[in-house]
Scaffold this active site. Structure first.
Site, mmCIF file in Angstrom:
data_model
loop_
_atom_site.group_PDB
_atom_site.id
_atom_site.type_symbol
_atom_site.label_atom_id
_atom_site.label_comp_id
_atom_site.label_asym_id
_atom_site.label_seq_id
_atom_site.Cartn_x
_atom_site.Cartn_y
_atom_site.Cartn_z
ATOM 1 N N LYS A 32 -19.620 -14.677 18.968
ATOM 2 C CA LYS A 32 -20.947 -13.900 19.334
ATOM 3 C C LYS A 32 -21.745 -15.077 19.520
ATOM 4 C CE LYS A 32 -23.328 -12.579 15.752
ATOM 5 N NZ LYS A 32 -24.902 -12.918 15.885
ATOM 6 N N ASP A 60 -24.862 -10.556 21.610
ATOM 7 C CA ASP A 60 -25.600 -10.032 20.747
ATOM 8 C C ASP A 60 -27.242 -10.460 21.041
ATOM 9 O OD1 ASP A 60 -26.502 -8.500 18.639
ATOM 10 O OD2 ASP A 60 -26.114 -10.136 17.370
ATOM 11 N N LYS A 62 -29.048 -7.424 21.537
ATOM 12 C CA LYS A 62 -29.767 -6.386 21.288
ATOM 13 C C LYS A 62 -31.038 -5.698 22.235
ATOM 14 C CE LYS A 62 -29.228 -7.687 16.295
ATOM 15 N NZ LYS A 62 -28.442 -8.973 16.357
ATOM 16 N N ASP A 65 -35.550 -1.786 25.561
ATOM 17 C CA ASP A 65 -36.629 -2.192 26.711
ATOM 18 C C ASP A 65 -36.775 -0.562 27.316
ATOM 19 O OD1 ASP A 65 -38.791 -2.983 28.575
ATOM 20 O OD2 ASP A 65 -38.034 -4.915 28.282
ATOM 21 N N THR A 121 -28.932 -5.853 9.256
ATOM 22 C CA THR A 121 -28.522 -5.996 7.894
ATOM 23 C C THR A 121 -29.697 -6.975 7.056
ATOM 24 O OG1 THR A 121 -27.545 -8.150 8.616
ATOM 25 C CG2 THR A 121 -25.964 -6.018 8.407
ATOM 26 N N ARG A 213 -21.378 -19.015 9.228
ATOM 27 C CA ARG A 213 -21.587 -20.117 8.497
ATOM 28 C C ARG A 213 -20.174 -20.730 7.922
ATOM 29 N NH1 ARG A 213 -26.479 -17.740 7.486
ATOM 30 N NH2 ARG A 213 -28.356 -18.795 8.292
#
Length: 233
Positions: A32, A60, A62, A65, A121, A213
């Site tokens: 990603k 990603d 998002k 518009d 999230t 991570r």
């Protein structure tokens, strides 16, 4: 390789991202990328990561518009051969329709998957209600927006581990569910509020798990995947 796992390349350093990709490509199903890499290096980063071993790229960004602008963005991303991309469902029916039409008409061998984002999230009930003015619960709001997404032919949605069950129940078996915020037991949640366990997320109906991570920083990817309960398949 575990094709359920998407590694989040949370870095703006292309050389670092390429190194991570080379190291982890045999073990994870996709990578990603977001604003950090694309704003720094442009969409050419997709090809650079593919050269480093990434078989699938999840873009990603998002998109949110006016319909024409999102359609143009989907077209440009599709030209780069991304496997999946995100857009905000709250952009509304016209925006969703324009995105889907562009994805369907881009004349590529493989059409990119479009997945909708409803409630990040990093947001909790307090923020959703008291700051954003949404009267529904997080779960009800996500189910409502997720239904909107599939009504306008998006391929799936993004949701935390906490909402997988109701969203899977509402949308049925064919909707793609992507779940970020996957954590090891007792690990830090960082800037995310709604997190969950890998195996439980898959059991509840998630198709893909986004992990950052914990994978990027591990000296032993096989052992770390094992700690998540994610066998190589």
């Amino acid at each position: 390789m575990n094709r359920h796992v998407i590694c989040a390349l949370d870095t703006a350093d292309l050389e670092e991202a390429k190194g991570i990709t080379k190291r982890l490509a045999p073990y994870v199903g996709a990578f990603k990328i977001g604003h950090a890499l694309t704003l720094n290096h442009g969409l050419d980063v997709v090809e650079r990561l593919r050269d480093a071993g990434a078989s699938r790229i999840f873009l990603d960004l998002k998109f949110h518009d006016i319909p024409n602008s999102v359609a143009l963005a989907v077209c440009e991303a599709a030209k780069r051969g991304v496997w999946m991309m995100t857009l905000h469902i709250s952009g509304g029916p016209a925006m969703l329709t324009a995105a889907v039409e562009e994805a369907n008409n881009c004349n590529l061998d493989t059409r990119p998957l479009l997945v909708g984002v409803s409630v990040l999230t990093s947001l909790d009930q307090h923020t959703l209600t008291d700051h954003l003015g949404v009267d529904r619960t997080v779960e009800d709001h996500m189910v409502h927006l997720s239904r909107l997404a599939t009504d306008f032919d998006l391929d799936g949605v993004v949701c935390s581990a906490q909402e997988i069950k109701p969203i899977r129940k509402a949308l049925g078996p064919h909707c793609v569910i992507v779940t970020p915020g996957i954590r090891l037991p007792n690990s830090e949640v960082h800037d995310q509020k709604r997190v969950g366990d890998a195996n439980q997320a898959l059991e509840d109906g998630a198709d893909y798990l986004v992990i950052g991570r914990a994978l990027i920083n591990t000296p032993d990817i096989v052992q770390t995947l094992s700690h998540f309960g994610l066998a190589q398949v």
